[in-house]
Design a protein around this motif. Structure first.
Motif, PDB file in Angstrom:
ATOM      1  N   LYS A  86      -4.780   2.808  13.249  1.00  0.00           N
ATOM      2  CA  LYS A  86      -5.201   4.199  13.290  1.00  0.00           C
ATOM      3  C   LYS A  86      -5.716   4.590  11.913  1.00  0.00           C
ATOM      4  N   TYR A  87      -6.823   5.332  11.866  1.00  0.00           N
ATOM      5  CA  TYR A  87      -7.285   5.805  10.559  1.00  0.00           C
ATOM      6  C   TYR A  87      -6.368   6.932  10.100  1.00  0.00           C
ATOM      7  N   TYR A  88      -5.727   6.727   8.975  1.00  0.00           N
ATOM      8  CA  TYR A  88      -4.893   7.772   8.391  1.00  0.00           C
ATOM      9  C   TYR A  88      -5.375   8.059   6.986  1.00  0.00           C
ATOM     10  N   GLY A 111       0.854  -1.187   0.000  1.00  0.00           N
ATOM     11  CA  GLY A 111       0.000   0.000   0.000  1.00  0.00           C
ATOM     12  C   GLY A 111       0.893   1.243   0.000  1.00  0.00           C
ATOM     13  N   PHE A 112       0.334   2.374   0.395  1.00  0.00           N
ATOM     14  CA  PHE A 112       1.118   3.615   0.408  1.00  0.00           C
ATOM     15  C   PHE A 112       2.328   3.504   1.331  1.00  0.00           C
ATOM     16  N   ALA A 113       2.123   3.008   2.548  1.00  0.00           N
ATOM     17  CA  ALA A 113       3.229   2.964   3.517  1.00  0.00           C
ATOM     18  C   ALA A 113       4.376   2.127   2.955  1.00  0.00           C
ATOM     19  N   TYR A 138       6.957  -3.367   8.375  1.00  0.00           N
ATOM     20  CA  TYR A 138       5.721  -4.148   8.484  1.00  0.00           C
ATOM     21  C   TYR A 138       4.517  -3.227   8.449  1.00  0.00           C
ATOM     22  N   THR A 139       3.652  -3.404   7.410  1.00  0.00           N
ATOM     23  CA  THR A 139       2.466  -2.540   7.305  1.00  0.00           C
ATOM     24  C   THR A 139       1.163  -3.342   7.459  1.00  0.00           C
ATOM     25  N   GLY A 140       1.279  -4.590   7.947  1.00  0.00           N
ATOM     26  CA  GLY A 140       0.080  -5.396   8.195  1.00  0.00           C
ATOM     27  C   GLY A 140      -0.480  -5.113   9.587  1.00  0.00           C
ATOM     28  N   GLU A 151       3.401  -9.049  -0.642  1.00  0.00           N
ATOM     29  CA  GLU A 151       2.032  -8.550  -0.564  1.00  0.00           C
ATOM     30  C   GLU A 151       1.093  -9.753  -0.628  1.00  0.00           C
ATOM     31  N   LYS A 152       0.191  -9.829   0.338  1.00  0.00           N
ATOM     32  CA  LYS A 152      -0.662 -11.030   0.359  1.00  0.00           C
ATOM     33  C   LYS A 152      -1.766 -11.002  -0.696  1.00  0.00           C
ATOM     34  N   ARG A 153      -2.134  -9.813  -1.130  1.00  0.00           N
ATOM     35  CA  ARG A 153      -3.146  -9.738  -2.180  1.00  0.00           C
ATOM     36  C   ARG A 153      -2.513 -10.029  -3.544  1.00  0.00           C
ATOM     37  N   GLY A 161      -0.846  -1.620  -4.302  1.00  0.00           N
ATOM     38  CA  GLY A 161      -1.709  -0.433  -4.140  1.00  0.00           C
ATOM     39  C   GLY A 161      -2.519  -0.403  -2.859  1.00  0.00           C
ATOM     40  N   GLY A 162      -2.544  -1.512  -2.124  1.00  0.00           N
ATOM     41  CA  GLY A 162      -3.319  -1.536  -0.871  1.00  0.00           C
ATOM     42  C   GLY A 162      -4.767  -1.168  -1.129  1.00  0.00           C
ATOM     43  N   ASN A 163      -5.339  -0.420  -0.227  1.00  0.00           N
ATOM     44  CA  ASN A 163      -6.757  -0.065  -0.357  1.00  0.00           C
ATOM     45  C   ASN A 163      -7.007   1.026  -1.391  1.00  0.00           C
ATOM     46  N   ARG A 211      -1.807   2.172   8.485  1.00  0.00           N
ATOM     47  CA  ARG A 211      -3.093   2.143   9.192  1.00  0.00           C
ATOM     48  C   ARG A 211      -3.313   0.853   9.969  1.00  0.00           C
ATOM     49  N   LEU A 212      -2.772  -0.279   9.464  1.00  0.00           N
ATOM     50  CA  LEU A 212      -2.992  -1.556  10.147  1.00  0.00           C
ATOM     51  C   LEU A 212      -1.956  -1.773  11.252  1.00  0.00           C
ATOM     52  N   ALA A 213      -0.735  -1.385  10.965  1.00  0.00           N
ATOM     53  CA  ALA A 213       0.343  -1.605  11.935  1.00  0.00           C
ATOM     54  C   ALA A 213       0.241  -0.641  13.111  1.00  0.00           C
ATOM     55  N   ASN A 257       0.570 -12.299  -3.753  1.00  0.00           N
ATOM     56  CA  ASN A 257      -0.052 -13.517  -3.191  1.00  0.00           C
ATOM     57  C   ASN A 257       0.839 -14.157  -2.131  1.00  0.00           C
ATOM     58  N   THR A 258       1.546 -13.343  -1.393  1.00  0.00           N
ATOM     59  CA  THR A 258       2.502 -13.877  -0.417  1.00  0.00           C
ATOM     60  C   THR A 258       2.267 -13.265   0.963  1.00  0.00           C
ATOM     61  N   PRO A 259       1.566 -13.978   1.827  1.00  0.00           N
ATOM     62  CA  PRO A 259       1.396 -13.457   3.187  1.00  0.00           C
ATOM     63  C   PRO A 259       2.695 -13.551   3.978  1.00  0.00           C
ATOM     64  N   GLY A 315     -13.256   1.217  -2.189  1.00  0.00           N
ATOM     65  CA  GLY A 315     -13.914   2.458  -1.785  1.00  0.00           C
ATOM     66  C   GLY A 315     -13.220   3.676  -2.361  1.00  0.00           C
ATOM     67  N   PRO A 316     -13.993   4.775  -2.535  1.00  0.00           N
ATOM     68  CA  PRO A 316     -13.485   5.966  -3.208  1.00  0.00           C
ATOM     69  C   PRO A 316     -12.326   6.616  -2.462  1.00  0.00           C
ATOM     70  N   HIS A 317     -11.260   6.913  -3.190  1.00  0.00           N
ATOM     71  CA  HIS A 317     -10.070   7.535  -2.597  1.00  0.00           C
ATOM     72  C   HIS A 317      -9.737   8.844  -3.299  1.00  0.00           C
ATOM     73  N   ILE A 318      -9.779   9.920  -2.556  1.00  0.00           N
ATOM     74  CA  ILE A 318      -9.435  11.240  -3.104  1.00  0.00           C
ATOM     75  C   ILE A 318      -8.163  11.713  -2.411  1.00  0.00           C
TER      76      ILE A 318
HETATM   77  P1  FAD Z   1      -3.106  -0.358   3.071  1.00  0.00           P
HETATM   78  O1  FAD Z   1      -3.481   0.444   1.890  1.00  0.00           O
HETATM   79  O2  FAD Z   1      -4.166  -1.163   3.704  1.00  0.00           O
HETATM   80  O3  FAD Z   1      -1.918  -1.326   2.651  1.00  0.00           O
HETATM   81  C1  FAD Z   1      -1.486  -2.389   3.466  1.00  0.00           C
HETATM   82  C2  FAD Z   1      -1.126  -3.560   2.547  1.00  0.00           C
HETATM   83  O4  FAD Z   1      -0.503  -4.579   3.345  1.00  0.00           O
HETATM   84  C3  FAD Z   1      -2.341  -4.174   1.900  1.00  0.00           C
HETATM   85  O5  FAD Z   1      -2.131  -4.258   0.508  1.00  0.00           O
HETATM   86  C4  FAD Z   1      -2.429  -5.557   2.543  1.00  0.00           C
HETATM   87  O6  FAD Z   1      -2.935  -6.552   1.666  1.00  0.00           O
HETATM   88  C5  FAD Z   1      -0.981  -5.841   2.892  1.00  0.00           C
HETATM   89  N1  FAD Z   1      -0.842  -6.775   4.014  1.00  0.00           N
HETATM   90  C6  FAD Z   1      -1.467  -6.716   5.199  1.00  0.00           C
HETATM   91  N2  FAD Z   1      -1.102  -7.753   5.983  1.00  0.00           N
HETATM   92  C7  FAD Z   1      -0.212  -8.476   5.266  1.00  0.00           C
HETATM   93  C8  FAD Z   1       0.509  -9.668   5.538  1.00  0.00           C
HETATM   94  N3  FAD Z   1       0.391 -10.311   6.705  1.00  0.00           N
HETATM   95  N4  FAD Z   1       1.325 -10.176   4.567  1.00  0.00           N
HETATM   96  C9  FAD Z   1       1.442  -9.527   3.360  1.00  0.00           C
HETATM   97  N5  FAD Z   1       0.776  -8.378   3.058  1.00  0.00           N
HETATM   98  C10 FAD Z   1      -0.036  -7.871   4.001  1.00  0.00           C
HETATM   99  N6  FAD Z   1      -7.548   8.411   2.436  1.00  0.00           N
HETATM  100  C11 FAD Z   1      -7.491   9.591   1.772  1.00  0.00           C
HETATM  101  O7  FAD Z   1      -6.504  10.319   1.879  1.00  0.00           O
HETATM  102  N7  FAD Z   1      -8.539   9.993   0.966  1.00  0.00           N
HETATM  103  C12 FAD Z   1      -9.654   9.240   0.797  1.00  0.00           C
HETATM  104  O8  FAD Z   1     -10.568   9.640   0.065  1.00  0.00           O
HETATM  105  C13 FAD Z   1      -9.732   7.992   1.474  1.00  0.00           C
HETATM  106  N8  FAD Z   1     -10.815   7.210   1.337  1.00  0.00           N
HETATM  107  C14 FAD Z   1     -10.884   6.043   2.013  1.00  0.00           C
HETATM  108  C15 FAD Z   1     -12.024   5.268   1.868  1.00  0.00           C
HETATM  109  C16 FAD Z   1     -12.147   4.084   2.562  1.00  0.00           C
HETATM  110  C17 FAD Z   1     -13.394   3.264   2.391  1.00  0.00           C
HETATM  111  C18 FAD Z   1     -11.115   3.676   3.445  1.00  0.00           C
HETATM  112  C19 FAD Z   1     -11.252   2.421   4.257  1.00  0.00           C
HETATM  113  C20 FAD Z   1      -9.969   4.422   3.582  1.00  0.00           C
HETATM  114  C21 FAD Z   1      -9.834   5.615   2.872  1.00  0.00           C
HETATM  115  N9  FAD Z   1      -8.679   6.393   2.960  1.00  0.00           N
HETATM  116  C22 FAD Z   1      -8.623   7.591   2.303  1.00  0.00           C
HETATM  117  C23 FAD Z   1      -7.516   5.955   3.756  1.00  0.00           C
HETATM  118  C24 FAD Z   1      -6.492   5.155   2.906  1.00  0.00           C
HETATM  119  O9  FAD Z   1      -7.090   3.970   2.449  1.00  0.00           O
HETATM  120  C25 FAD Z   1      -5.270   4.847   3.772  1.00  0.00           C
HETATM  121  O10 FAD Z   1      -4.658   6.043   4.176  1.00  0.00           O
HETATM  122  C26 FAD Z   1      -4.204   4.018   3.051  1.00  0.00           C
HETATM  123  O11 FAD Z   1      -4.751   2.880   2.487  1.00  0.00           O
HETATM  124  C27 FAD Z   1      -3.140   3.617   4.059  1.00  0.00           C
HETATM  125  O12 FAD Z   1      -2.111   2.908   3.416  1.00  0.00           O
HETATM  126  P2  FAD Z   1      -1.390   1.711   4.173  1.00  0.00           P
HETATM  127  O13 FAD Z   1      -0.226   1.346   3.345  1.00  0.00           O
HETATM  128  O14 FAD Z   1      -1.167   2.054   5.598  1.00  0.00           O
HETATM  129  O15 FAD Z   1      -2.480   0.538   4.222  1.00  0.00           O
END
Ligand code: FAD
Length: 382
Positions: free
Chosen positions: A362-364, A10-12, A245-247, A31-33, A37-39, A357-359, A216-218, A55-58
């Motif tokens: 926190k909603y970021y 994902g972003f992190a 670690y971003t899980g 990446e397990k998916r 690109g994460g979410n 956000r997962l590690a 496809n690798t957890p 879900g929509p991301h701006i």
């Molecule tokens: P993620 O994007 O979740 O990436 C984490 C990745 O780690 C995922 O791909 C996951 O599959 C992988 N992973 C997890 N566990 C494991 C494991 N054990 N092994 C291997 N891989 C693993 N933010 C905005 O700025 N604007 C918006 O409009 C906006 N809209 C949103 C709408 C929704 C519905 C949601 C839920 C969130 C929204 N966000 C928005 C927030 C945005 O999604 C997050 O800021 C962003 O996804 C955080 O990135 P991340 O890398 O922390 O997490």
């Protein structure tokens, strides 16, 4: 073999992978998916409309550093998000502002309230409705009550599956009324969506000779964590000096203190034979219906297709591990306490960096995650 292993694309994870690669580190991203690109991942529907699967991301930020970094990997479609809410049979702009006031109430009354608000607060400011409730003026208190009841309450109950009183106080404290005529949902200096989509942007970010990606690798497929020595290993034997670690943090520790709960979402996507389904990109349904909002993606992405359009309806549901996506950490005291226990534990794993956000449970917003990742990269990859 690898100087840095990143869990999650994902972003992190992707920002850190890129920064590490540019600092001459060999990077493995797992990446397990089935996609990066994460979410923020987006893809084209059969009819050619680009949608956001999770879900929509701006993208919006006030940080120049963040905007400049992301702009290295994409051009922008300069979109400014606007939202309507269906309230009492009409659709009004939210966050609640003076335009909303005039659309919902007779103009003499709206006029009086506007003057009252501007006698008490500054034009352009954002006033939390709890603060409004505490003013001595009866009409302003009633306004706060109205916004709470029609804009906030129903949406919150649907979104979180509980009453606002059961959530941390700051959730309610945060809903603002914006004393302006600005209908934009965000006021950040930089706003937009990647011109060719988020996925293409991530592809560019991760396209570097020092980065190797395994989809496809957890985590546990290739990494072992020894929780006694607090050390991570690749393929059972190679000591990892830098694991990003971003899980989920509780998953990393095999849920030893219990699960951190999340709220999840079900999306239904519909492609319809028309130019547009609604007036703009997002309409919220705070009071009726089981869904919280309808997004029409063409508005967000700027795609020109006169024949069809795709919308998604968003239904909040409970999260079940292995069945659906953990979307929103639930802002309750007990969960903060549980997080605290995991975070303390995490500090003892000197070569593991928990981010995202997962590690961090926190909603970021995306820009905050990018900013945090850039900052961490500055300390890790000098
Ligand atoms: P993620 O994007 O979740 O990436 C984490 C990745 O780690 C995922 O791909 C996951 O599959 C992988 N992973 C997890 N566990 C494991 C494991 N054990 N092994 C291997 N891989 C693993 N933010 C905005 O700025 N604007 C918006 O409009 C906006 N809209 C949103 C709408 C929704 C519905 C949601 C839920 C969130 C929204 N966000 C928005 C927030 C945005 O999604 C997050 O800021 C962003 O996804 C955080 O990135 P991340 O890398 O922390 O997490």
């Amino acid at each position: 073999m690898y100087d840095v292993v990143v869990v999650g694309a994902g972003f992190a994870g992707s920002v850190l992978a890129r920064k590490a690669a540019e600092a001459n580190r060999k990077v493995l991203v797992i990446e397990k998916r089935a996609h990066i690109g994460g979410n923020a991942y987006d893809e084209y529907q059969q009819d050619g409309i680009l949608i956001h699967k999770y879900g929509p991301h701006i993208f919006h930020t006030n940080e120049r550093k963040v905007w400049d970094f992301i702009s290295r990997f994409t051009e922008w479609y300069l979109y400014e998000h606007k939202v309507l809410a269906a309230i009492e049979g009409t659709r009004v702009p939210i966050p609640f502002n003076f335009n909303t006031l005039y659309e919902l109430f007779p103009s003499t009354m709206a006029n009086r309230i506007e003057s009252l608000l501007l006698e008490t607060f500054e034009f352009g400011s954002k006033i939390p409705i709890l603060q409004l409730k505490r003013t001595s003026d009866k009409e302003l208190k009633n306004l706060a009550e109205y916004i709470y009841r029609y804009v906030f309450l129903g949406y919150t109950v649907k979104q979180w599956g509980c009453k606002p009183e059961e959530l941390d106080e700051n959730v309610t404290a945060r809903i603002p009324i914006h004393l302006s005529r600005d209908n934009r949902y965000f006021q950040d200096q930089y706003q937009g969506l990647p011109q060719s989509g988020y996925t293409k942007m991530f592809e560019k970010m991760l396209d570097h000779k020092n980065i190797h990606i395994m989809l496809n690798t957890p985590l546990h497929d290739v990494i072992q964590i020894n929780h006694e020595t607090k050390q991570a290993y690749l393929l059972d034997s190679i000591t990892l000096n830098c694991l990003i670690y971003t899980g989920k943090i509780d998953e990393f520790f095999n849920y030893k203190f219990g699960s951190l709960p999340y709220r999840s979402l079900d999306f239904t996507f519909e492609t319809l034979p028309m130019e547009h389904y609604q007036e703009l990109g997002q309409v919220n349904y705070p009071n009726n219906d089981d869904f919280t909002r309808i997004t029409e993606y063409k508005y967000l992405t700027g795609q020109n297709n006169n024949n069809v359009t795709t919308i998604s309806k968003e239904y909040p549901v409970a999260h079940k591990d292995g069945f659906n996506t953990p979307y929103y950490p639930i802002p309750k005291q007990a969960n903060s306490e549980l997080l605290e226990r995991y975070s303390k534990e995490a500090l003892q794993y000197k070569s593991v960096h928990f981010i995202g956000r997962l590690a961090e449970y926190k909603y970021y917003n995306m820009d905050t995650v990018v900013s945090k990742a850039l900052n961490l990269s500055e300390t890790l990859f000098k």
